[in-house]
Design a protein around this motif. Structure first.
Motif, PDB file in Angstrom:
ATOM      1  N   CYS A 169      40.279 -85.736 -27.364  1.00 33.98           N
ATOM      2  CA  CYS A 169      40.841 -84.779 -26.418  1.00 33.98           C
ATOM      3  C   CYS A 169      39.820 -83.700 -26.069  1.00 33.98           C
ATOM      4  CB  CYS A 169      42.102 -84.137 -26.986  1.00 33.98           C
ATOM      5  SG  CYS A 169      43.493 -85.270 -27.192  1.00 33.98           S
ATOM      6  N   TYR A 170      40.071 -83.038 -24.962  1.00 36.22           N
ATOM      7  CA  TYR A 170      39.202 -81.959 -24.488  1.00 36.22           C
ATOM      8  C   TYR A 170      40.019 -80.671 -24.412  1.00 36.22           C
ATOM      9  CZ  TYR A 170      36.084 -79.253 -21.465  1.00 36.22           C
ATOM     10  OH  TYR A 170      35.266 -78.282 -20.949  1.00 36.22           O
ATOM     11  N   PHE A 171      39.572 -79.631 -25.142  1.00 37.18           N
ATOM     12  CA  PHE A 171      40.250 -78.342 -25.177  1.00 37.18           C
ATOM     13  C   PHE A 171      39.337 -77.275 -24.570  1.00 37.18           C
ATOM     14  CE2 PHE A 171      41.896 -80.865 -28.653  1.00 37.18           C
ATOM     15  CZ  PHE A 171      43.259 -80.571 -28.701  1.00 37.18           C
ATOM     16  N   GLU A 172      39.905 -76.426 -23.722  1.00 37.23           N
ATOM     17  CA  GLU A 172      39.093 -75.355 -23.143  1.00 37.23           C
ATOM     18  C   GLU A 172      39.960 -74.130 -22.848  1.00 37.23           C
ATOM     19  OE1 GLU A 172      36.557 -74.498 -19.077  1.00 37.23           O
ATOM     20  OE2 GLU A 172      36.193 -76.377 -20.143  1.00 37.23           O
ATOM     21  N   ILE A 173      39.484 -72.974 -23.314  1.00 37.12           N
ATOM     22  CA  ILE A 173      40.053 -71.648 -23.025  1.00 37.12           C
ATOM     23  C   ILE A 173      41.547 -71.602 -23.317  1.00 37.12           C
ATOM     24  CG2 ILE A 173      39.884 -69.674 -21.458  1.00 37.12           C
ATOM     25  CD1 ILE A 173      38.119 -71.290 -19.654  1.00 37.12           C
ATOM     26  N   ASN A 174      41.974 -72.106 -24.453  1.00 37.12           N
ATOM     27  CA  ASN A 174      43.364 -71.972 -24.873  1.00 37.12           C
ATOM     28  C   ASN A 174      43.520 -70.749 -25.778  1.00 37.12           C
ATOM     29  OD1 ASN A 174      44.655 -74.604 -23.844  1.00 37.12           O
ATOM     30  ND2 ASN A 174      42.816 -75.328 -24.889  1.00 37.12           N
ATOM     31  N   GLY A 175      44.748 -70.274 -25.906  1.00 37.10           N
ATOM     32  CA  GLY A 175      45.018 -69.138 -26.771  1.00 37.10           C
ATOM     33  C   GLY A 175      44.569 -67.815 -26.215  1.00 37.10           C
ATOM     34  N   TYR A 176      44.544 -67.693 -24.897  1.00 34.88           N
ATOM     35  CA  TYR A 176      44.038 -66.452 -24.315  1.00 34.88           C
ATOM     36  C   TYR A 176      45.137 -65.414 -24.125  1.00 34.88           C
ATOM     37  CZ  TYR A 176      45.972 -68.473 -20.037  1.00 34.88           C
ATOM     38  OH  TYR A 176      46.815 -69.035 -19.111  1.00 34.88           O
ATOM     39  N   GLU A 177      46.423 -65.803 -24.118  1.00 35.88           N
ATOM     40  CA  GLU A 177      47.588 -64.919 -24.020  1.00 35.88           C
ATOM     41  C   GLU A 177      47.568 -64.051 -22.758  1.00 35.88           C
ATOM     42  OE1 GLU A 177      47.643 -63.042 -28.092  1.00 35.88           O
ATOM     43  OE2 GLU A 177      49.616 -63.953 -28.037  1.00 35.88           O
ATOM     44  N   LEU A 178      48.484 -64.312 -21.866  1.00 40.76           N
ATOM     45  CA  LEU A 178      48.660 -63.503 -20.669  1.00 40.76           C
ATOM     46  C   LEU A 178      50.101 -63.006 -20.616  1.00 40.76           C
ATOM     47  CD1 LEU A 178      46.742 -65.372 -17.812  1.00 40.76           C
ATOM     48  CD2 LEU A 178      46.147 -63.212 -18.883  1.00 40.76           C
ATOM     49  N   PRO A 179      50.410 -61.870 -21.254  1.00 39.58           N
ATOM     50  CA  PRO A 179      51.801 -61.414 -21.303  1.00 39.58           C
ATOM     51  C   PRO A 179      52.385 -61.115 -19.934  1.00 39.58           C
ATOM     52  CG  PRO A 179      50.287 -59.747 -22.153  1.00 39.58           C
ATOM     53  CD  PRO A 179      49.494 -60.999 -21.986  1.00 39.58           C
ATOM     54  N   ALA A 180      51.539 -60.865 -18.929  1.00 42.11           N
ATOM     55  CA  ALA A 180      52.060 -60.620 -17.591  1.00 42.11           C
ATOM     56  C   ALA A 180      52.702 -61.878 -17.009  1.00 42.11           C
ATOM     57  CB  ALA A 180      50.935 -60.137 -16.677  1.00 42.11           C
ATOM     58  N   TYR A 181      52.286 -63.045 -17.470  1.00 46.31           N
ATOM     59  CA  TYR A 181      52.812 -64.306 -16.968  1.00 46.31           C
ATOM     60  C   TYR A 181      53.665 -65.033 -17.999  1.00 46.31           C
ATOM     61  CZ  TYR A 181      49.546 -63.847 -13.082  1.00 46.31           C
ATOM     62  OH  TYR A 181      48.860 -63.409 -11.989  1.00 46.31           O
ATOM     63  N   PHE A 182      53.314 -64.913 -19.280  1.00 46.36           N
ATOM     64  CA  PHE A 182      53.988 -65.678 -20.323  1.00 46.36           C
ATOM     65  C   PHE A 182      54.565 -64.725 -21.357  1.00 46.36           C
ATOM     66  CE2 PHE A 182      50.671 -68.425 -18.644  1.00 46.36           C
ATOM     67  CZ  PHE A 182      51.384 -69.575 -18.368  1.00 46.36           C
ATOM     68  N   GLU A 183      55.813 -64.950 -21.720  1.00 43.77           N
ATOM     69  CA  GLU A 183      56.434 -64.191 -22.797  1.00 43.77           C
ATOM     70  C   GLU A 183      56.030 -64.825 -24.116  1.00 43.77           C
ATOM     71  OE1 GLU A 183      60.898 -62.965 -24.362  1.00 43.77           O
ATOM     72  OE2 GLU A 183      60.575 -63.517 -22.271  1.00 43.77           O
ATOM     73  N   ILE A 184      55.010 -64.256 -24.759  1.00 45.78           N
ATOM     74  CA  ILE A 184      54.453 -64.854 -25.963  1.00 45.78           C
ATOM     75  C   ILE A 184      55.399 -64.640 -27.134  1.00 45.78           C
ATOM     76  CG2 ILE A 184      52.493 -64.866 -27.551  1.00 45.78           C
ATOM     77  CD1 ILE A 184      51.910 -65.925 -24.730  1.00 45.78           C
ATOM     78  N   PHE A 208      50.644 -69.503 -32.214  1.00 49.75           N
ATOM     79  CA  PHE A 208      49.521 -68.688 -32.656  1.00 49.75           C
ATOM     80  C   PHE A 208      48.351 -69.005 -31.733  1.00 49.75           C
ATOM     81  CE2 PHE A 208      45.691 -67.959 -35.185  1.00 49.75           C
ATOM     82  CZ  PHE A 208      45.900 -66.642 -35.548  1.00 49.75           C
ATOM     83  N   PRO A 209      47.692 -67.995 -31.175  1.00 46.99           N
ATOM     84  CA  PRO A 209      46.633 -68.250 -30.187  1.00 46.99           C
ATOM     85  C   PRO A 209      45.507 -69.119 -30.751  1.00 46.99           C
ATOM     86  CG  PRO A 209      47.265 -65.939 -30.176  1.00 46.99           C
ATOM     87  CD  PRO A 209      47.928 -66.561 -31.369  1.00 46.99           C
ATOM     88  N   SER A 210      45.454 -70.349 -30.300  1.00 50.02           N
ATOM     89  CA  SER A 210      44.464 -71.293 -30.799  1.00 50.02           C
ATOM     90  C   SER A 210      44.557 -72.562 -29.968  1.00 50.02           C
ATOM     91  CB  SER A 210      44.722 -71.625 -32.278  1.00 50.02           C
ATOM     92  OG  SER A 210      46.037 -72.127 -32.439  1.00 50.02           O
ATOM     93  N   ALA A 211      43.586 -73.454 -30.153  1.00 50.42           N
ATOM     94  CA  ALA A 211      43.701 -74.763 -29.514  1.00 50.42           C
ATOM     95  C   ALA A 211      44.723 -75.617 -30.260  1.00 50.42           C
ATOM     96  CB  ALA A 211      42.346 -75.454 -29.476  1.00 50.42           C
ATOM     97  N   VAL A 212      44.591 -75.710 -31.579  1.00 49.18           N
ATOM     98  CA  VAL A 212      45.534 -76.468 -32.408  1.00 49.18           C
ATOM     99  C   VAL A 212      45.969 -75.584 -33.568  1.00 49.18           C
ATOM    100  CG1 VAL A 212      45.866 -78.493 -33.868  1.00 49.18           C
ATOM    101  CG2 VAL A 212      44.437 -78.668 -31.817  1.00 49.18           C
ATOM    102  N   HIS A 213      47.265 -75.462 -33.764  1.00 43.74           N
ATOM    103  CA  HIS A 213      47.771 -74.707 -34.914  1.00 43.74           C
ATOM    104  C   HIS A 213      48.711 -75.586 -35.725  1.00 43.74           C
ATOM    105  CE1 HIS A 213      49.011 -71.524 -37.524  1.00 43.74           C
ATOM    106  NE2 HIS A 213      50.273 -71.631 -37.161  1.00 43.74           N
ATOM    107  N   LEU A 214      48.389 -75.775 -37.012  1.00 42.66           N
ATOM    108  CA  LEU A 214      49.215 -76.527 -37.951  1.00 42.66           C
ATOM    109  C   LEU A 214      49.987 -75.507 -38.771  1.00 42.66           C
ATOM    110  CD1 LEU A 214      46.536 -79.158 -39.054  1.00 42.66           C
ATOM    111  CD2 LEU A 214      48.159 -79.288 -37.154  1.00 42.66           C
ATOM    112  N   ASP A 215      51.271 -75.366 -38.497  1.00 45.39           N
ATOM    113  CA  ASP A 215      52.017 -74.210 -38.989  1.00 45.39           C
ATOM    114  C   ASP A 215      52.758 -74.465 -40.289  1.00 45.39           C
ATOM    115  OD1 ASP A 215      52.920 -71.427 -38.319  1.00 45.39           O
ATOM    116  OD2 ASP A 215      54.884 -72.387 -38.449  1.00 45.39           O
ATOM    117  N   TYR A 216      53.563 -75.526 -40.343  1.00 49.69           N
ATOM    118  CA  TYR A 216      54.413 -75.704 -41.513  1.00 49.69           C
ATOM    119  C   TYR A 216      54.441 -77.168 -41.944  1.00 49.69           C
ATOM    120  CZ  TYR A 216      58.658 -76.336 -44.268  1.00 49.69           C
ATOM    121  OH  TYR A 216      59.544 -76.696 -45.249  1.00 49.69           O
ATOM    122  N   ALA A 217      54.043 -77.434 -43.185  1.00 44.23           N
ATOM    123  CA  ALA A 217      54.205 -78.742 -43.825  1.00 44.23           C
ATOM    124  C   ALA A 217      53.739 -79.891 -42.942  1.00 44.23           C
ATOM    125  CB  ALA A 217      55.659 -78.945 -44.238  1.00 44.23           C
ATOM    126  N   CYS A 218      52.566 -79.748 -42.350  1.00 48.57           N
ATOM    127  CA  CYS A 218      51.965 -80.866 -41.617  1.00 48.57           C
ATOM    128  C   CYS A 218      51.195 -81.719 -42.617  1.00 48.57           C
ATOM    129  CB  CYS A 218      51.038 -80.348 -40.525  1.00 48.57           C
ATOM    130  SG  CYS A 218      51.902 -79.492 -39.200  1.00 48.57           S
TER     131      CYS A 218
END
Length: 540
Positions: free
Chosen positions: A256-271, A275-285
Motif C-alpha cells: 500500500c501507499y500512504f501519504e500525508i495521513n493524520g494531519y487533522e483538520l477540525p474545520a472539516y472533520f470532527e476528530i 489517533f493521528p497516524s497512517a496505521v494505528h493498532l489500538d486494542y488486542a490486534c
C-alpha cells in the motif's frame, strides 16, 4: 455542512453530464441485455426534472422486479437524485443462493451516480433484518453513491462484492459492513467525514484491494474481524488514522501507499475516535503483518498501543518534508478504545528503510521500548540494520532456576502464598516447574543472594518462562537495589518467555529477587529462571 455537500453534488453532476456527452451516451439510454433498467420505471419518479426530484420510488419498483426475477438492475449514465433511502429487497424467486444475491450495475463509476439530497438518510441499505437473516452474494459495480448519512449500509450482508465504484461525501460512513467474505475491489472512497469503510463484527475473510481512500476522517476502521487483507491500496490525506484497527486477528497490510495521513483538520472533520497516524493498532490486534508498504508521512507512520505477534518488515518510511521532522514508529501507553493495560509483545520490526525520518522508533512515555523488548519484541537497531541480537552474558547466579531440585528450600515465602510447590503437572523444560497460588497481592516467593554477587552500576538480565492460568491474574517481578517492578503478564494461558534488563543502582547487603505483589489472586507456574550480568550488548 449542507452547503459543503451541495457544492460537492453540483460538481459531481457536472462531471457525470460531461462524461456522458463525451462518451456519446444519452441519459435515456437503455440496455435490455443488462437486465432491468431503472429508467423504465421513470413514471414513479417524484417531480421528475424539478427541484424536488426523487428517483427513490423508481429504484424501489425496479428492485422489486429484480427481486421477483433475479435480474440485474442496470443504472444508465446520469445523475439520479433521491430524497429517501433505497432499500434493496431479498430474492423472492428461491433457487440457488441466499437472499440478497442481486447485482446492481451502472454504466461506469463516474458515469452513473445516485445522489442523496437528505444528509440524515442513507443512500442505499442492502442488509438483512438481523444477523441470523443476513443477506449474501450481492454485487455493486460501476456506479457512484454520493452524500447521505451512510452511502452504503451492508451491515448484515455476507459475500458482498463491490467493484469499480465511487463512494463520496457521507456524513458518517461511506460503507458500513459487518458481514463475512466480502470483496472491495478497485473502488474510490472520498470525503467521508467519519469513516470511509467501516468493518465491524463478523468482518471476516475480507479483501480490500486496489482501492483509493482520500480525505476522510478515518479511511478504514476495523472493529474486530479475522483474516482481513488490505492490498495495493492508496491512502492519502485522511485526517485521522488511515487504518485504525482494534481486535483484528490475522490482519495483513501489504503493498500500500500512504501519504500525508493524520494531519487533522477540525474545520472539516470532527476528530474523535482514532489517533493521528497512517496505521494505528489500538486494542488486542494479533497476528498482524505490515509488509512492503510505502509511508510518506509527518505524523507517526505506525502507532501501536496493544499488539501481539506483529511483523513490520520490508517497508519504506520516507518523510516527504525534510524540514518538518517525523516519527516512523510510535509505541503508545494508552488505547483510544477500552481500558485494559495495553502492551506490545512478540513483535518484530526489521529490514525497513528510513529516510528523512527524525526518529524512527519512539515511545509515548519512557520505558515502553524496554518493556516491549522484555516481551520478546525485536527492533532493528537503526534504519537499515537487522534487529539487536548480539550480547555477552556472565555466569549464572540463580540457584534452582530450572526448578529440577527437590523441594522449595531456595524459594522463600513472600507473605503467605496458598500454594508453593514443585509441580510436574506443567513444566517448560525438564520435569518440574514452580507452582504459586496467591489470594492476596503481596503473596509470592523470593530468592536471597547472600553474599551479594551484584555490583552497583552493572546491568543484569533476567529471563524466565511463565504460565498464567488466567491471563487477567499475574505476579510481578522485583529486584532489590533496582527499579525493576514489572508485571509477569502473558497474553494466553500457555508458556510465554519474558526477559528483563535492569541496572543495580543502590547497594543492598542481601538483595533478593521476588515473584509476588501482583493481582489480588493468581495461579502461576514459573520455570527456567536465569539471572546473569550483561557484559556487553548492542542494546546499550
Amino acid at each position: 455542512m449542507k452547503q459543503r455537500l451541495l457544492s460537492i453534488r453540483a460538481m459531481v453532476g457536472s462531471i457525470v453530464l460531461i462524461v456522458c456527452i463525451l462518451a456519446g451516451i444519452s441519459q435515456n439510454c437503455t440496455a435490455s441485455d443488462m437486465g432491468i433498467n431503472v429508467e423504465d420505471y421513470s413514471q414513479y419518479v417524484i417531480d421528475l426534472g424539478g427541484e424536488n426530484e426523487d428517483w427513490q420510488p423508481a429504484f424501489q419498483q425496479a428492485l422489486t422486479a429484480c427481486s421477483n426475477t433475479g435480474a440485474t438492475l442496470f443504472v444508465p449514465c446520469g445523475t439520479y437524485n433521491i430524497r429517501q433511502e433505497i432499500n434493496v429487497p431479498g430474492l423472492s424467486t428461491g433457487g440457488f443462493g441466499d437472499p440478497g444475491r442481486l447485482t446492481i450495475k451502472g454504466a461506469g463509476r463516474y458515469q452513473s451516480a445516485i445522489v442523496q439530497q437528505d444528509d440524515t438518510k442513507n443512500v442505499m441499505n442492502w442488509t438483512g433484518a438481523t444477523y441470523e437473516e443476513s443477506y449474501a452474494g450481492g454485487t455493486l459495480r460501476d456506479i457512484s453513491l454520493f452524500g447521505g448519512k451512510t452511502c452504503l449500509n451492508i451491515k448484515w450482508h455476507n459475500q458482498f462484492k463491490m467493484l469499480n465504484c465511487f463512494i463520496n461525501g457521507a456524513e458518517d460512513y461511506g460503507v458500513y459492513a459487518e458481514g463475512w467474505s466480502g470483496r472491495f475491489i478497485n473502488s474510490t472512497f472520498n470525503w467521508c467525514y467519519d469513516t470511509a469503510l467501516y468493518g465491524g463484527e463478523h468482518f471476516n475473510n475480507i479483501v480490500i484491494r486496489d482501492c483509493y481512500f482520500r480525505r476522510s476522517g478515518i479511511a478504514i476502521h476495523l472493529d474486530g474481524g479475522r483474516g482481513i487483507r488490505i492490498e495495493g491500496c492508496g491512502l492519502e490525506s485522511n485526517a485521522n488514522s488511515a487504518i485504525f484497527a482494534r481486535g483484528a486477528l490475522g490482519l495483513t497490510i501489504s503493498s500500500c501507499y500512504f501519504e500525508i495521513n493524520g494531519y487533522e483538520l477540525p474545520a472539516y472533520f470532527e476528530i474523535g475516535l482514532g489517533f493521528p497516524s497512517a496505521v494505528h493498532l489500538d486494542y488486542a490486534c494479533k497476528g498482524v503483518l505490515i509488509q512492503g508498504n510505502i509511508f510518506r508521512e509527518s505524523a507517526p507512520s505506525l502507532s501501536m498501543s496493544y499488539c501481539l505477534n506483529a511483523s513490520v518488515i520490508n517497508n519504506a518510511f520516507y518523510n516527504y518534508n525534510v524540514n518538518s521532522g517525523s516519527l516512523g514508529i510510535l509505541l503508545r501507553n494508552e488505547q483510544e478504545v477500552g481500558s485494559s493495560d495495553p502492551y506490545v509483545a512478540q513483535t518484530i520490526v526489521k529490514n525497513n528503510y528510513f529516510e528523512n525520518v527524525e526518529q524512527w522508533l519512539g515511545e509515548e512515555e519512557p520505558g515502553l521500548i524496554d518493556e516491549a523488548i522484555t516481551r520478546n519484541c525485536q527492533f532493528q537497531k537503526y534504519p537499515g540494520a537487522d534487529f539487536v541480537s548480539s550480547e555477552q552474558l556472565g555466569s549464572e547466579m540463580m540457584v534452582d532456576g530450572n526448578m529440577e531440585l527437590s523441594g522449595v528450600t531456595n524459594w522463600r515465602n513472600t507473605y503467605t502464598p496458598l500454594v508453593k510447590e514443585k509441580s510436574s503437572t506443567y513444566a517448560h523444560g525438564g520435569s518440574r516447574s514452580l507452582h504459586i497460588v496467591s489470594d492476596s497481592s503481596g503473596d509470592g516467593v523470593h530468592q536471597v543472594f547472600s553474599p551479594s554477587p551484584l555490583e552497583v552500576g552493572k546491568t543484569y538480565k533476567i529471563t524466565l518462562w511463565v504460565k498464567n492460568m488466567d491471563i487477567e491474574e499475574y505476579l510481578n517481578i522485583k529486584l532489590s537495589g533496582t527499579d525493576l517492578n514489572k508485571h509477569l503478564k502473558t497474553y494466553n494461558t500457555g508458556w510465554e518467555p519474558l526477559f528483563f534488563y535492569t541496572t543495580y543502582t543502590s547497594y543492598v547487603s542481601t538483595p533478593y529477587l521476588t515473584f509476588g505483589y501482583g493481582t489480588a489472586t493468581s495461579d502461576v507456574y514459573i520455570d527456567d529462571v536465569s539471572f546473569k550480568e550483561v557484559i556487553s550488548s548492542d542494546l546499550f
